[in-house]
Enzyme design. Sequence first.
Site, short mmCIF file in Angstrom:
data_model
loop_
_atom_site.label_atom_id
_atom_site.label_comp_id
_atom_site.label_asym_id
_atom_site.label_seq_id
_atom_site.Cartn_x
_atom_site.Cartn_y
_atom_site.Cartn_z
N GLU A 1 -0.66 10.47 4.75
CA GLU A 1 -1.91 10.20 4.02
C GLU A 1 -2.06 11.37 3.06
O GLU A 1 -2.36 12.50 3.46
CB GLU A 1 -3.11 10.12 4.97
CG GLU A 1 -3.14 8.87 5.83
CD GLU A 1 -3.56 7.62 5.07
OE1 GLU A 1 -4.19 7.74 4.00
OE2 GLU A 1 -3.25 6.51 5.54
N LYS B 1 -7.20 -3.66 -5.55
CA LYS B 1 -5.87 -3.94 -5.01
C LYS B 1 -5.53 -5.42 -5.15
O LYS B 1 -4.43 -5.79 -5.57
CB LYS B 1 -5.79 -3.51 -3.54
CG LYS B 1 -5.73 -2.00 -3.36
CD LYS B 1 -5.42 -1.63 -1.91
CE LYS B 1 -5.11 -0.15 -1.79
NZ LYS B 1 -4.49 0.19 -0.49
N ASP C 1 0.87 -1.17 0.00
CA ASP C 1 0.00 0.00 0.00
C ASP C 1 0.91 1.23 0.00
O ASP C 1 2.10 1.13 0.31
CB ASP C 1 -0.88 -0.05 1.26
CG ASP C 1 -1.68 1.21 1.47
OD1 ASP C 1 -2.30 1.70 0.50
OD2 ASP C 1 -1.68 1.73 2.60
N SER D 1 -2.49 1.76 -4.65
CA SER D 1 -2.88 2.78 -3.68
C SER D 1 -4.28 3.31 -3.90
O SER D 1 -4.69 3.55 -5.03
CB SER D 1 -1.88 3.95 -3.77
OG SER D 1 -2.27 5.01 -2.95
N ASP E 1 -0.07 4.98 1.15
CA ASP E 1 -0.22 5.89 2.29
C ASP E 1 -0.11 5.15 3.62
O ASP E 1 -0.80 4.15 3.83
CB ASP E 1 -1.55 6.63 2.21
CG ASP E 1 -1.65 7.51 0.97
OD1 ASP E 1 -2.21 8.60 1.07
OD2 ASP E 1 -1.14 7.11 -0.10
N ARG F 1 -14.46 12.43 0.31
CA ARG F 1 -13.24 13.14 0.71
C ARG F 1 -12.65 13.92 -0.46
O ARG F 1 -12.17 15.04 -0.29
CB ARG F 1 -12.23 12.15 1.29
CG ARG F 1 -12.58 11.67 2.68
CD ARG F 1 -11.59 10.65 3.21
NE ARG F 1 -11.75 9.36 2.58
CZ ARG F 1 -10.76 8.49 2.36
NH1 ARG F 1 -9.52 8.81 2.67
NH2 ARG F 1 -11.00 7.32 1.81
N ASP G 1 -1.99 -1.45 5.68
CA ASP G 1 -2.36 -0.94 7.01
C ASP G 1 -3.85 -0.80 7.23
O ASP G 1 -4.31 -0.76 8.37
CB ASP G 1 -1.70 0.42 7.25
CG ASP G 1 -2.35 1.53 6.42
OD1 ASP G 1 -2.81 2.53 7.00
OD2 ASP G 1 -2.39 1.40 5.18
#
Length: 211
Positions: free
Chosen positions: A20, A144, A11, A99, A13, A56, A167
């Site tokens: 991030e 992913k 990954d 990502s 970030d 976001r 994460d």
Amino acid sequence: MPDPRFLVVLDADSTLIRNEVIELLADEAGRGPEVAAATEAAMRGEVDFATSLRSRVAALEGVPVTAFARVLARIEPTPGVHELIHAVHARGGRVGVVSGGFHEILDTIAPDLGVDVWRANRLAVRGGALTGQVEGGIVDAAAKAFSLLEWAGADAIPASQTIAIGDGANDLKMMDAAGLGLAFNAKPAVRAQADLVIGPVDLREVIPLLP
């Protein structure tokens, strides 16, 4: 050059890098804290990732593309990332990064770190500023996992010879698809489901686990 023996996919970030990126971009819009809270909820798996990402990114509307340079200047590679990538290559492996973040940042960071292949979301731009929308399909948990298997297949690497490092909750499908799924700097739900948990925030800890 011989075919690669194995594949390590990270990954970006909070794994490849300490930041991030969407929070750094949100700082440019003066909306850092609210976006940070939404990111945390998404990484914990409390909300749907794609829905959360769209909301976001909407907060980034109007941020000028010149902000990318300021964001890049704030990026911190995770401790041990250079050593891990060097070790993978020295042992005949390949490094991928997939990502939920953005190509606009990863296209600079990934080659600088020696990453072989990468995939991320792309931000829509109009008139030199972000529109608040994502261009094309969203890189979510399924994307992913697909990327890991696609890259492995392209090099005839069996899934058993792949390692996924992540994460957040959107890394779990990728970690499950890999031969070895490693929780790194991870949320509780990810630590609970990983094959192994890396304690220190130092990617050199992964080197002894390489094939």
